[in-house]
Design an enzyme around this catalytic site. Structure first.
Site, mmCIF file in Angstrom:
data_model
loop_
_atom_site.group_PDB
_atom_site.id
_atom_site.type_symbol
_atom_site.label_atom_id
_atom_site.label_comp_id
_atom_site.label_asym_id
_atom_site.label_seq_id
_atom_site.Cartn_x
_atom_site.Cartn_y
_atom_site.Cartn_z
ATOM 1 N N LYS A 9 9.723 -3.541 3.062
ATOM 2 C CA LYS A 9 10.424 -2.527 2.290
ATOM 3 C C LYS A 9 9.522 -2.002 1.170
ATOM 4 C CE LYS A 9 14.523 -1.934 -0.609
ATOM 5 N NZ LYS A 9 13.737 -1.391 -1.738
ATOM 6 N N LYS A 14 4.052 -5.266 -0.564
ATOM 7 C CA LYS A 14 3.372 -5.287 0.734
ATOM 8 C C LYS A 14 1.902 -4.897 0.624
ATOM 9 C CE LYS A 14 4.813 -1.888 3.000
ATOM 10 N NZ LYS A 14 3.728 -1.034 2.471
ATOM 11 N N LYS A 40 2.081 7.758 0.295
ATOM 12 C CA LYS A 40 1.535 7.674 -1.065
ATOM 13 C C LYS A 40 0.032 7.447 -1.059
ATOM 14 C CE LYS A 40 3.977 4.328 -2.828
ATOM 15 N NZ LYS A 40 4.580 3.820 -1.578
ATOM 16 N N ASP A 127 10.843 0.753 5.267
ATOM 17 C CA ASP A 127 12.235 1.091 4.988
ATOM 18 C C ASP A 127 12.910 1.690 6.221
ATOM 19 O OD1 ASP A 127 10.675 1.311 2.329
ATOM 20 O OD2 ASP A 127 12.757 1.121 1.700
#
Length: 254
Positions: A9, A14, A40, A127
């Site tokens: 998530k 991560k 990102k 996600d």
């Protein structure tokens, strides 16, 4: 060669975990390629002195047909090579499709032949597991999948979705679900909570990472803990995690 996709998530740590594991693998003598699969494009910044590298999608926009492998493949800490897939302008286009485009371009540029990795780490936003974000699994890029989670409900919910997707694709001979990394958030009775959840999700805890201020201290320097604080307890934890990942994953015979 080992090909490992690390899912989790958003905000679970991560990318921090992946980059520290990459650095630990490098210190163990492996050549590593870390590919950030998040719009990102910040997966590898702690391996490149805190600097963001140009993503594949941005390089395609800028260079077009003149794009060369050096425009998207960067040498980071030790023997770690870094790539960021990137994504479209927020609100425009499909981030998942961007990952597919990036993977295709890396193959076209023969990036894997340039860096010759022993281990490839795909750092993937978990996600959602749409077609693009599932590409490391369903496209045959990853051999094993590891999920980063905590004892928080939404993190475990995401882990369940990811594990389910891996199992569905696994029926077709794709990636194998290797287990979870517990990235502790100091939730009450956290490890037991995760173990109970795994009875439904499946898999085991590969390793439990403690919550440690060394992570933030290192990131403030634009580095991994393994590089910035190599003698710290947390650096040793990441090195132990890297060794455990070697135990639960397999080498690709191709």
């Amino acid at each position: 060669m080992r090909k490992i996709a690390i899912y989790g998530k958003g905000g679970i740590g991560k990318s921090t975990t992946t980059s520290n594991v990459a650095a630990a693998f490098s210190d163990l003598g492996y050549r590593v390629l870390q590919i950030g699969c998040d719009p990102k494009a910040d997966s590898t910044k702690n391996l490149t002195a805190g600097k963001r590298i140009t993503s594949v999608l941005d390089a395609i926009k800028e260079k077009g047909d003149d794009l060369a492998v050096d425009d998207v493949l960067y040498r980071g800490y030790g023997n770690v090579w870094c790539v960021e897939a990137g994504g479209p302008t927020p609100g425009i286009g499909c981030a998942g499709r961007g990952i597919i485009t990036a993977f295709e371009k890396l193959e076209e540029l023969e990036a894997y032949d340039v860096c010759k990795p022993d281990i490839i780490l795909y750092d993937v936003l978990g996600d959602v597991v749409c077609g693009g974000f599932a590409m490391p699994i369903r496209g045959g890029y990853a051999k094993d999948v590891v999920i980063v989670t905590s004892g928080e409900m939404m993190s475990l919910y995401a882990a369940s979705n990811i594990a389910s997707a891996v199992k569905n694709f696994g029926k077709r001979g794709y990636a194998h679900y290797a287990g979870v990394i517990l990235n502790s958030r100091n939730v009450p009775d956290e490890e037991n909570t995760v173990r109970k959840a795994l009875k439904e999700i499946g898999g085991d805890i590969i390793y439990t990472l403690p919550r440690d201020s060394a992570v933030q201290e290192a990131e403030n320097q634009g580095k991994t803990v393994v590089e910035a604080l190599p003698e710290s307890h947390m650096a040793e934890c990441y090195r132990n995690l890297a060794k455990q990942i070697l135990e639960v994953t397999t080498e690709d015979e191709e």
